[in-house]
Scaffold this active site. Structure first.
Site, PDB file in Angstrom:
ATOM      1  N   THR A 150       2.158   1.478   6.144  1.00  0.00           N
ATOM      2  CA  THR A 150       1.591   1.092   4.845  1.00  0.00           C
ATOM      3  C   THR A 150       0.179   0.566   5.099  1.00  0.00           C
ATOM      4  O   THR A 150      -0.768   1.335   5.118  1.00  0.00           O
ATOM      5  CB  THR A 150       2.487   0.075   4.132  1.00  0.00           C
ATOM      6  N   LYS A 177       6.919  -0.265  11.840  1.00  0.00           N
ATOM      7  CA  LYS A 177       5.745  -0.491  11.020  1.00  0.00           C
ATOM      8  C   LYS A 177       5.704  -1.970  10.669  1.00  0.00           C
ATOM      9  O   LYS A 177       6.731  -2.645  10.557  1.00  0.00           O
ATOM     10  CB  LYS A 177       5.757   0.379   9.756  1.00  0.00           C
ATOM     11  N   THR A 188      11.306  -9.110  10.107  1.00  0.00           N
ATOM     12  CA  THR A 188       9.853  -9.105   9.972  1.00  0.00           C
ATOM     13  C   THR A 188       9.175  -7.760   9.743  1.00  0.00           C
ATOM     14  O   THR A 188       7.978  -7.721   9.625  1.00  0.00           O
ATOM     15  CB  THR A 188       9.161  -9.789  11.174  1.00  0.00           C
ATOM     16  N   GLU A 267      -2.925  -7.699   9.278  1.00  0.00           N
ATOM     17  CA  GLU A 267      -3.948  -7.236   8.341  1.00  0.00           C
ATOM     18  C   GLU A 267      -5.263  -7.999   8.515  1.00  0.00           C
ATOM     19  O   GLU A 267      -5.383  -9.160   8.123  1.00  0.00           O
ATOM     20  CB  GLU A 267      -3.416  -7.373   6.910  1.00  0.00           C
ATOM     21  N   ASN A 391      -4.756  -7.468   0.612  1.00  0.00           N
ATOM     22  CA  ASN A 391      -3.642  -7.865  -0.244  1.00  0.00           C
ATOM     23  C   ASN A 391      -4.041  -8.073  -1.699  1.00  0.00           C
ATOM     24  O   ASN A 391      -3.207  -7.931  -2.598  1.00  0.00           O
ATOM     25  CB  ASN A 391      -2.980  -9.122   0.330  1.00  0.00           C
ATOM     26  N   THR A 396      -3.854  -1.246  -5.936  1.00  0.00           N
ATOM     27  CA  THR A 396      -4.926  -0.467  -6.572  1.00  0.00           C
ATOM     28  C   THR A 396      -5.540   0.534  -5.611  1.00  0.00           C
ATOM     29  O   THR A 396      -5.219   0.565  -4.447  1.00  0.00           O
ATOM     30  CB  THR A 396      -6.028  -1.410  -7.081  1.00  0.00           C
TER      31      THR A 396
END
Length: 396
Positions: A150, A177, A188, A267, A391, A396
């Site tokens: 993702t 992932k 997790t 991230e 995030n 979007t």
């Protein structure tokens, strides 16, 4: 006793397993797939650990409908949609998808796993369209690993071959992932481990539990626990070879290395940091303290800013609720003493040394509470501007 080798190719190396990933339009502007499968030519024993989030997603509820000690020959995965908080309809959708899949190949107690946005039912039409695109005899581990990504910035797959001194060999491989919603609270992220080892089901449960505790349950990117977290071990036993200690070492190694990949891919993350707590009242209090540090937003932002502000470390320890004393506490960054009762302020020389350590992409923070013998180490990363951006724009 045994020799362990890392080899390329992930799941593709494991005897009797097939895998592939295709794009059906849920991931747009991407060459990566969004639906994938893992299939075994022989029925597999299964061991699994799932999220502790009370709102477990529909795929987990579907799995839990199977009887104890069931066997399977297929796992189907999709990205972009978590199928979480979708109620009974979410579970029914999985059943319908598997009815359609059963018209393409023989399936036995198939398992579903999903990742993505919470609150939307699966696009059944798109997922079912993958069945005409799949090569069910493919051994394409890379496509499978990339299809479940993702916000991940790179695929995560590993494989080890284990040669036994008494003769025979087996493989263990995994894809996973995870980059966000990572919190040390079982498990997790999504991780699928396959093996052709002739491992007893009881050993699968025991060894997976131990491996998970020393790896995935010790990492934190952002302190959030997903609705879909899954670690799954599938064993088709086709190699006919097994040694418990060899398998334990291989499983522990594969899960720990994947956990560290997740942290490095946190991230927007730039740093991987071990938080070692020792000298606590007991192991439980050491674990509480260590995980408080790996989850602290103030600590994470200090790591990102490369600011050797030991006050954030000390404050987090004091707020964790464990037995502690500022006169017995010491804090080190790697081997550099940052705080003690005798040296509470950083002089210019030590502060410059601390800056150099914090510029590294990985280092260790060691906190000795000086109370007793309890110890625990967890792992975390920094929190950057990119994390907020990723995030804020997730849908979007």
């Amino acid at each position: 006793m045994f020799n362990l080798f890392s080899i390329k190719g992930g799941i593709s190396n494991v005897k009797g397993f097939f895998c592939d990933g295709v794009n059906v339009g849920m991931k747009t502007n991407s060459e990566d797939g969004d639906v994938a499968f893992i299939r075994s030519e022989a029925l597999c024993d299964v061991a699994a650990r799932f999220t502790t989030n009370h709102f477990q997603a529909a795929p987990i509820k579907h799995y839990q409908h199977y009887p104890k000690d069931f066997k399977t020959n297929l796992v189907l995965m999709n990205a972009k949609n978590a199928n979480a908080m979708t109620g009974a309809k979410g579970v029914e959708d999985i059943g319908f998808i598997f009815e359609e899949l059963g018209t393409h190949l023989p399936i036995h107690n198939p398992i579903m796993s999903s990742t993505g946005v919470i609150g939307y039912r699966l696009n059944q039409e798109k997922i079912i369209s993958a069945f005409d695109k799949f090569n069910f005899d493919a051994k394409n581990s890379e496509a499978t690993a990339r299809a479940i990504m993702t916000t991940d910035s790179f695929k995560k797959e590993l494989c080890f071959k284990v040669d036994l001194d008494e003769g025979g060999s087996f493989h263990i491989a995994a894809i996973c992932k995870g980059a966000g919603m990572i919190n040390p609270a079982m498990a997790t992220m999504l991780c699928f481990i396959t093996t052709d080892a002739d491992i007893p089901k009881a050993d699968m449960e025991e060894l997976l539990s131990g491996a998970t505790e020393q790896s995935f349950n010790r990492i934190s990117v952002d302190g959030d626990t997903s609705t879909n977290d899954t670690v799954m071990l599938l064993a088709n036993k086709l190699s006919g070879a097994y040694n418990k200690e060899a398998f334990r070492e291989a499983l522990n190694k594969i899960t720990f290395e994947l956990a560290m990949m997740i942290l490095r891919d946190g991230e927007g993350a730039n740093k991987l940091v071990a938080f070692e707590v020792k000298g606590a009242k007991n192991e439980h209090e050491a674990e509480i303290t260590s995980k408080a540090l790996s989850n602290s937003l103030l600590v994470k932002t200090a790591l990102f800013g490369e600011d050797p502000n030991w006050g954030r470390i000390a404050s987090t320890i004091g707020a964790s609720g464990v037995v502690c004393d500022e006169t017995t506490l010491t804090i080190h960054y790697d081997n550099l003493l940052i705080y003690s009762d005798e040296q509470r302020e950083l002089d210019e020389e030590r502060e410059e040394q601390a800056y150099k350590i914090m510029k590294n992409d990985s280092f260790r923070v060691t906190c000795d509470l000086g109370i007793a013998e309890g110890s625990f180490t967890s792992y975390g990363c920094d929190l950057s501007y990119e994390y907020v951006k990723i995030n804020a724009e997730y849908r979007t």
